[in-house]
Structure formats: structure tokens, C-alpha cells
Motif scaffolding. Structure first.
Motif, mmCIF file in Angstrom:
data_model
loop_
_atom_site.group_PDB
_atom_site.id
_atom_site.type_symbol
_atom_site.label_atom_id
_atom_site.label_comp_id
_atom_site.label_asym_id
_atom_site.label_seq_id
_atom_site.Cartn_x
_atom_site.Cartn_y
_atom_site.Cartn_z
ATOM 1 N N ASP A 1 26.901 43.350 40.435
ATOM 2 C CA ASP A 1 27.998 42.632 39.790
ATOM 3 C C ASP A 1 28.420 43.317 38.495
ATOM 4 N N ASP A 2 27.612 44.254 38.029
ATOM 5 C CA ASP A 2 27.902 44.976 36.798
ATOM 6 C C ASP A 2 28.646 46.269 37.107
ATOM 7 N N SER A 3 29.660 46.543 36.332
ATOM 8 C CA SER A 3 30.496 47.721 36.550
ATOM 9 C C SER A 3 29.804 48.992 36.079
ATOM 10 N N PRO A 4 30.027 50.112 36.775
ATOM 11 C CA PRO A 4 29.511 51.399 36.296
ATOM 12 C C PRO A 4 30.395 52.022 35.219
ATOM 13 N N TRP A 5 31.497 51.354 34.861
ATOM 14 C CA TRP A 5 32.449 51.923 33.916
ATOM 15 C C TRP A 5 32.504 51.090 32.631
ATOM 16 N N PRO A 6 33.064 51.659 31.554
ATOM 17 C CA PRO A 6 33.189 50.913 30.297
ATOM 18 C C PRO A 6 33.975 49.618 30.478
ATOM 19 N N ALA A 7 33.714 48.666 29.602
ATOM 20 C CA ALA A 7 34.282 47.320 29.754
ATOM 21 C C ALA A 7 35.805 47.329 29.776
ATOM 22 N N ALA A 8 36.422 48.097 28.879
ATOM 23 C CA ALA A 8 37.890 48.105 28.808
ATOM 24 C C ALA A 8 38.497 48.675 30.078
ATOM 25 N N ASP A 9 37.936 49.782 30.579
ATOM 26 C CA ASP A 9 38.432 50.377 31.815
ATOM 27 C C ASP A 9 38.212 49.438 32.996
ATOM 28 N N ASP B 1 40.871 30.958 48.827
ATOM 29 C CA ASP B 1 40.873 30.323 47.512
ATOM 30 C C ASP B 1 40.750 31.316 46.358
ATOM 31 N N GLY B 2 40.942 32.613 46.630
ATOM 32 C CA GLY B 2 40.921 33.567 45.527
ATOM 33 C C GLY B 2 40.339 34.911 45.915
ATOM 34 N N VAL B 3 40.055 35.706 44.905
ATOM 35 C CA VAL B 3 39.559 37.070 45.096
ATOM 36 C C VAL B 3 38.148 37.182 44.530
ATOM 37 N N GLU B 4 37.228 37.724 45.314
ATOM 38 C CA GLU B 4 35.877 38.021 44.855
ATOM 39 C C GLU B 4 35.688 39.528 44.838
ATOM 40 N N TYR B 5 34.874 40.015 43.924
ATOM 41 C CA TYR B 5 34.676 41.462 43.870
ATOM 42 C C TYR B 5 33.268 41.789 43.380
ATOM 43 N N HIS B 6 32.855 43.018 43.689
ATOM 44 C CA HIS B 6 31.607 43.558 43.175
ATOM 45 C C HIS B 6 31.742 45.076 43.103
ATOM 46 N N PHE B 7 30.728 45.715 42.560
ATOM 47 C CA PHE B 7 30.766 47.160 42.338
ATOM 48 C C PHE B 7 29.626 47.846 43.090
ATOM 49 N N HIS B 8 29.801 49.138 43.303
ATOM 50 C CA HIS B 8 28.717 49.987 43.777
ATOM 51 C C HIS B 8 28.596 51.148 42.795
ATOM 52 N N GLU C 1 32.169 52.613 43.189
ATOM 53 C CA GLU C 1 33.119 51.968 44.088
ATOM 54 C C GLU C 1 33.408 50.550 43.596
ATOM 55 N N PHE C 2 34.604 50.066 43.983
ATOM 56 C CA PHE C 2 35.037 48.721 43.636
ATOM 57 C C PHE C 2 35.450 48.040 44.931
ATOM 58 N N HIS C 3 34.776 46.948 45.300
ATOM 59 C CA HIS C 3 35.025 46.236 46.545
ATOM 60 C C HIS C 3 35.598 44.854 46.233
ATOM 61 N N ALA D 1 27.035 54.947 41.524
ATOM 62 C CA ALA D 1 27.104 56.270 42.144
ATOM 63 C C ALA D 1 25.995 56.478 43.163
ATOM 64 N N ASP D 2 24.859 55.803 42.997
ATOM 65 C CA ASP D 2 23.748 55.941 43.943
ATOM 66 C C ASP D 2 23.897 55.026 45.152
ATOM 67 N N GLY D 3 25.025 54.288 45.225
ATOM 68 C CA GLY D 3 25.282 53.412 46.359
ATOM 69 C C GLY D 3 24.822 51.986 46.179
ATOM 70 N N SER D 4 24.072 51.686 45.135
ATOM 71 C CA SER D 4 23.540 50.339 44.933
ATOM 72 C C SER D 4 24.660 49.368 44.556
ATOM 73 N N SER D 5 24.574 48.171 45.113
ATOM 74 C CA SER D 5 25.561 47.133 44.855
ATOM 75 C C SER D 5 25.184 46.335 43.613
#
Length: 254
Positions: free
Chosen positions: A82-90, A67-74, A59-61, A76-80
Motif C-alpha cells: 500500500d506504500d508507494s515506491p515514489w516520493p509523496a508529492a509525485d 463504488d469507487g477506485v482502489e489501488y496499490h503499488f508494486h 508499478e501502480f495498479h 521494483a522487486d515485485g512486492s505488493s
């Protein structure tokens, strides 16, 4: 087991919404991200819009602040993380696309959520089309298929009833009961989503005094499965409308 012959038929609600000028001029999405499951919320107190994109493998939240956009990832096991579960380019392509998308959605989200709630009320009273006076602006017409609910009686047992989410696989809930006050706290059944059939499955808790509950065990289990289907499986109409609107704004209508 819930009785499928007691399900209301699916219906289509036509909604007319102000979604801003479309299509959006934003970077393309990689093919692997073409079918997200959208969700959104608005924190009135903090004035923060949240946009959530769910995929089979993560997931991408995103939170849209003043003052801007913040984001993080989840993952597949639901864990939050800052590192993406997908390849860097994607991941970079997803971030570039989503940033432009949420900056379009965020200022419209409070009104859109209000419109979705009102449209759901129109649907509840049997109206097939929702629209309000938006003034001379470009409007989008979206047909949203809404699932029919399981027909069920109100609680006919004694006391008071409620349900609460539990931790564990297959999205379990507890059916809680109390013979006296309206804050039920006695578990009498557990319901979960059967992983193979995709249907609710209930079992009784041990030691329940069914005579005190006022219904037989089987009547309670059947009622609990219908409650689970309506409240935890079938899409909430306002949420389904929001998702359809977000898909239209994203240009990803299925």
C-alpha cells in the motif's frame, strides 16, 4: 539459437476505435511518469476493470469498482504494498492523474478489449486496417506496429507438448512432454530470456530419452526457443492494440 532470417517482417495495423471524447481534462503527470507501460483487464463476473501502469522502478495498479477506485503499488522487486515506491508529492500527482484517467477508461474497457481481439484477428488474416460501425461518434485512428513472428513448424515429435511458467530470474518456462496423453507433465527442456542478448536460450533436462521424444535434442531446443520468442517475447497483437489505445487516451503517445 533462433534464426533471425526466419522472422516475419514487422507490420503496421491501422485501427479505428471509439475512445470517447479526447483530450481528457485531467491533472498533468510528473515527467518521471511520462512513459508507463500500460495493461488492462476486465473481470466479467465481478464487473471490475483493472488498469496497470508499469515503470522501471515500480508499478501502480488500480481496480475500478461500482463504488469507487482502489489501488496499490508494486516495488521494483515485485512486492505488493500500500506504500508507494515514489516520493509523496509525485505519488499524489500520479494518483490524481490516474483516477481521472481510469474513470474515463473503465466504462469503455469491455468493448475496447473486444475490439482489440477482433482487430488482432483481422491482422492475423492479413488485413491492414480494422474498423467497425461505431455510429456517429468521434473516432481515433492509431497505427500499431506489430512484431513479426518466428517461422516455426508445428510439433513434429511424438506425443504431446506444452509449456508452463517457472519461478526464477530471466522469466523461465519449462517445455513439458508426454508420449501418450494431451496433458504433458515430463520436463524435457528449460527456456529463459538471456539477460545480455535479450534472446531466448534453452537447455535440455537431464535423462531425456530423445529417441522416444522423436526429435534430436538440438531440434527440440531450437523449437523451444522459437516457441518462447513467439509466445513470451513478441507482443501479443491484441495486447499491443490495447496499450496503443490506452496511450492515446492518456495523451502519452510515444
Amino acid at each position: 539459437m533462433t534464426d533471425p532470417t526466419l522472422r516475419m517482417p514487422n507490420t503496421v495495423l491501422r485501427v479505428v476505435l471509439d475512445l470517447g471524447a479526447l483530450p481528457l481534462d485531467i491533472p498533468p503527470l510528473p515527467p518521471r511518469f511520462r512513459h508507463p507501460e500500460f495493461d488492462a483487464d476486465w473481470d466479467e463476473e465481478e464487473q471490475v476493470a483493472g488498469i496497470f501502469l508499469g515503470f522501471d522502478d515500480g508499478e501502480f495498479h488500480l481496480d475500478i469498482l461500482e463504488d469507487g477506485v482502489e489501488y496499490h503499488f508494486h516495488h521494483a522487486d515485485g512486492s505488493s504494498s500500500d506504500d508507494s515506491p515514489w516520493p509523496a508529492a509525485d505519488t499524489q500527482a500520479l494518483v490524481d492523474w490516474a483516477t481521472g484517467f481510469v474513470l474515463h477508461v473503465a466504462p469503455r474497457l469491455p468493448d475496447l478489449l473486444e475490439d482489440a481481439d477482433e482487430a488482432a484477428e483481422w491482422h492475423h488474416v492479413g488485413l491492414p486496417v480494422y474498423s467497425r460501425d461505431y455510429g456517429p461518434v468521434p473516432l481515433e485512428i492509431i497505427d500499431v506496429e506489430l512484431e513479426g513472428e518466428q517461422l516455426m513448424l508445428p510439433w513434429l515429435g511424438s506425443g504431446h507438448i506444452a509449456d508452463e511458467h517457472l519461478d526464477g530470474p530471466d522469466h523461465p518456462i519449462a517445455l513439458l512432454w508426454n508420449p501418450e496423453h494431451d496433458d504433458p507433465d515430463i520436463p524435457i527442456a528449460r527456456v529463459w530470456l538471456h539477460p545480455k542478448s535479450g534472446e531466448p536460450k534453452a537447455r535440455a533436462e537431464a535423462g531425456v530419452d530423445w529417441a522416444a521424444v522423436g526429435l534430436t535434442k538440438q531440434e527440440v531446443l531450437s523449437w523451444a526457443e522459437s516457441l518462447y520468442l513467439n509466445n513470451h517475447v513478441i507482443g501479443d497483437p491484441s495486447q499491443m492494440i490495447i496499450r496503443a489505445a490506452l496511450e492515446r487516451m492518456a495523451g502519452l503517445d510515444r
